[in-house]
Enzyme design. Structure first.
Site, PDB file in Angstrom:
ATOM      1  N   ASP A  18       0.852  -1.174   0.000  1.00  0.00           N
ATOM      2  CA  ASP A  18       0.000   0.000   0.000  1.00  0.00           C
ATOM      3  C   ASP A  18       0.897   1.236   0.000  1.00  0.00           C
ATOM      4  O   ASP A  18       2.117   1.141   0.107  1.00  0.00           O
ATOM      5  CB  ASP A  18      -0.970  -0.014   1.181  1.00  0.00           C
ATOM      6  CG  ASP A  18      -0.269  -0.016   2.528  1.00  0.00           C
ATOM      7  OD1 ASP A  18       0.927   0.268   2.584  1.00  0.00           O
ATOM      8  OD2 ASP A  18      -0.933  -0.316   3.534  1.00  0.00           O
ATOM      9  N   ASP A  66      -7.682  -7.317   0.943  1.00  0.00           N
ATOM     10  CA  ASP A  66      -6.771  -7.510   2.064  1.00  0.00           C
ATOM     11  C   ASP A  66      -7.500  -7.054   3.308  1.00  0.00           C
ATOM     12  O   ASP A  66      -8.393  -6.213   3.241  1.00  0.00           O
ATOM     13  CB  ASP A  66      -5.479  -6.689   1.896  1.00  0.00           C
ATOM     14  CG  ASP A  66      -5.701  -5.224   2.279  1.00  0.00           C
ATOM     15  OD1 ASP A  66      -5.335  -4.840   3.408  1.00  0.00           O
ATOM     16  OD2 ASP A  66      -6.263  -4.466   1.457  1.00  0.00           O
TER      17      ASP A  66
END
Length: 345
Positions: free
Chosen positions: A61, A240
């Site tokens: 990320d 996720d």
């Protein structure tokens, strides 16, 4: 994707991620890895894959959500974000270009663009201003990404992130703007941050109706098994969430029979397998009574068993969902399975 925030999925060896959990890809966190151990160490190790002994893909990320979470020790401007380390209070600055370089040095197979993640209940004017900033940052991310090749001997992909809170016009604008970059995949961010489930599903349906069907759609940070199956039915491919690992470490197990708290005394003399229909070897190797004992005794093995179980349940649920999509009976299967796996036992 199991979440390996600091270069590790807590309490799980890489071999178990491959063989027990059957994970195809894991997630690393740019913010945390940048602060510790630092990208200089990761680059000296020839990238995060080698540093953590993980041979499969990794997604990082951008750190945008972590920056959003540091509301008391950060300042966001159009240039980027000034913040203080949550470890030692040292000052740092993330710009779109800086984040791209950090993700490049980490060596993620999939890099996420730097974005601002506003709260789910943000007023329209704030959401409008935030999205304008995110779109400018996205342009800078792709400019840097296209000008700098990968550091290691494999290619990297960059996914844009669709933002816009719960506002349909902003989400539509963001999705259309993201598609201008013809990316290898697209992410939907800024959900599960305080908005209602109804609003979350509405936004997912809208965005998935716009994004190309032949590219992966990644819903960031979501969620329960119910959230995941509902999002799949609306067109999402990738997920996720820390929930399976974090809840596992706190004795909450998702099973094919329902959700159980391994600390509850009802399990102390239940010598049946943790989950007879489970997806991991630990599900049949260990009993509910033994797992209950480990948690009550404060044994570290409890965290390992429960985390492996929960992650394997999630990846197994995804594989089964794929099978039912291919069999053309996903909706019927979802309707039959959700009441069972979401009940408390």
């Amino acid at each position: 994707m199991p979440v390996g925030t600091q270069g590790t999925v807590k309490a799980v060896l890489a071999n178990d991620l491959e063989n027990e959990v059957k994970a195809q890809i894991i997630l690393g966190n740019t913010y945390h890895l940048y602060l510790r151990p630092g990208v200089d160490i990761i680059q000296k190790a020839d990238g995060l894959h080698k540093f953590i002994s993980w041979p499969r893909p990794i997604l990082t990320d951008s750190g945008g959500f972590q920056v959003f979470s540091l509301s008391g020790i950060r300042k966001i401007t159009d240039e980027g974000c000034h913040f203080r380390s949550n470890i030692d209070g040292s000052k740092h600055f993330f710009s779109p270009e800086k984040v791209m370089e950090v993700e490049r040095q980490i060596g993620a197979d999939i890099m996420m663009a730097f974005d601002e993640c506003p709260p789910g209940d943000a007023p329209y004017d704030y959401a409008r201003k935030s999205l304008t900033r995110t779109e400018k940052w996205l342009e800078r991310c792709f400019a840097y990404f296209n000008a700098h090749g990968p550091l290691y001997d494999y290619s990297q992909a960059l996914f844009p992130i669709v933002q816009g809170c719960v506002y349909e016009d902003l989400r539509t604008e963001s999705a259309l703007n993201a598609m201008n970059y013809d990316a290898e995949g697209y992410a939907i961010g800024g959900l599960a941050v305080g908005e209602s489930a109804e609003d979350m599903y509405r936004v997912i349906s809208l965005v998935c109706s716009i994004l190309p069907a032949n590219r992966p759609r990644y819903l960031m940070g979501v969620g329960t098994p119910e959230n995941i199956l509902e999002a799949i039915s609306r067109g999402v491919d990738m997920f996720d969430c820390v929930m399976p690992s974090r809840n596992g470490r706190n004795a909450m197990l998702f099973t094919t029979q329902g959700i159980m708290n391994a600390r509850n005394s009802k399990w102390k003399d239940d010598f049946s397998p943790i989950d007879i229909n489970g997806y991991a070897g630990v599900d049949r190797q260990y009993t509910k009574a033994y797992l209950h004992h480990l948690f009550k005794a404060g044994e570290i093995l409890a965290l390992e068993i429960a985390t492996i179980h929960n992650l394997a349940f999630y990846t197994g649920l995804m594989r089964t969902a794929r099978e039912h999509i291919l069999s053309n009976d996903f909706s019927d299967w979802k309707a039959s399975i959700l009441p069972q796996i979401m009940r408390r036992i």
